[in-house]
Design an enzyme around this catalytic site. Sequence first.
Site, short mmCIF file in Angstrom:
data_model
loop_
_atom_site.label_atom_id
_atom_site.label_comp_id
_atom_site.label_asym_id
_atom_site.label_seq_id
_atom_site.Cartn_x
_atom_site.Cartn_y
_atom_site.Cartn_z
N LYS A 1 6.25 2.56 4.56
CA LYS A 1 6.73 3.95 4.51
C LYS A 1 7.30 4.36 5.87
CE LYS A 1 3.72 5.24 0.72
NZ LYS A 1 2.37 5.65 0.29
N GLN B 1 -2.64 8.91 2.51
CA GLN B 1 -2.70 7.69 1.70
C GLN B 1 -4.04 7.62 0.94
OE1 GLN B 1 -0.14 5.32 1.41
NE2 GLN B 1 -1.44 4.53 -0.22
N ASP C 1 3.94 14.10 -1.99
CA ASP C 1 3.41 13.27 -3.07
C ASP C 1 3.31 14.08 -4.38
OD1 ASP C 1 2.99 10.59 -2.60
OD2 ASP C 1 1.04 10.88 -1.63
#
Length: 292
Positions: A54, A98, A121
């Site tokens: 990422k 994460q 997200d």
Amino acid sequence: MTADLIDGKAFAATLRARIAGQVAALKADHGITPGLAVVLVGEDPASSVYVRSKGKATAEVGMRGFAHRLPAGTPQQELLDLIARLNADEAVNGILVQLPLPRHMDEAAVINAIAPEKDVDGFTVLNAGRLATGQKAMVPCTPLGCLMLLRDRLGSVSGKDALVIGRSNIVGKPMAQLLLADSATVTVAHSRTRGLPDLCRRADIVVAAVGRARFVQGDWIKPGATVIDVGINRTDDGLTGDVDFAAAREVAGAITPVPGGVGPMTIACLLANTLTATARVHGLSDPEGLTP
Ligand code: NDP
């Protein structure tokens, strides 16, 4: 008949190039550089790989990346304090924590501490609720990527029978919401579903997000159907999806491979969401082609 391959890797590369162009334009026209903060708690090897890729992808499209690594034993309050600082930091337009988090942490509490406008997200309750009620939301990256592939292949999913296998908050549920919003007739299957093979045989679109290698059999697929395989399973033969690819490919009209299908789309959509979040916070219109 052999199904067409849906090349997620190529599609994602095109998408990233387009995002890079839009980032450059944002910089040139408004002096704004989007910034993405990625927070990793602990040493999970798969998570470390995701976080590294990422970071790399962020730099490649000209965005700023901020990596925050915390030890596995970090008290939850320390993580919440970091999120509060990132929420207040104007250089940070997107925040990604994460998952999975270490067991001593309350995942929902941590995720919901992220400011909704920076929730790239799309996992906060507010964004999930907005998606479910047809309001402008930040949409989870993997289902957004699947939707882009489906629209590219089919033009429109309106009126089609879609089966989503899996009901997680990360993939299955938001995928179902996106397909519903696009006027597909959506069925969501899970571990208690009865007669899954027959449900599958009726579906024009199958999205498999189960987490079990080669779970969806070739003879479950309706001839000509479009099959999106979200699964990433590590087996002795390497990475495998949730669909028995070799068998399904003989029946389907189009299918995503694993690897090289949905996976690359997820990261590209994370960049897309970061750009969208940046545009929105500055009162600019949504970047073209990056939102549902
Ligand atoms: P979860 O484990 O959270 O969810 C799996 C879902 O599959 C659950 O809803 C579960 O049902 C359902 N399921 C399990 N067994 C069966 C069964 N026998 N029949 C029907 N349904 C079943 O996984 P995720 O949604 O997070 O991920 C799914 C897969 O996608 C994984 O392989 C993951 O690695 C991959 N993934 C890939 C990404 C990418 O970028 N390509 C991103 C995210 C995930 P129930 O709810 O009843 O338990």
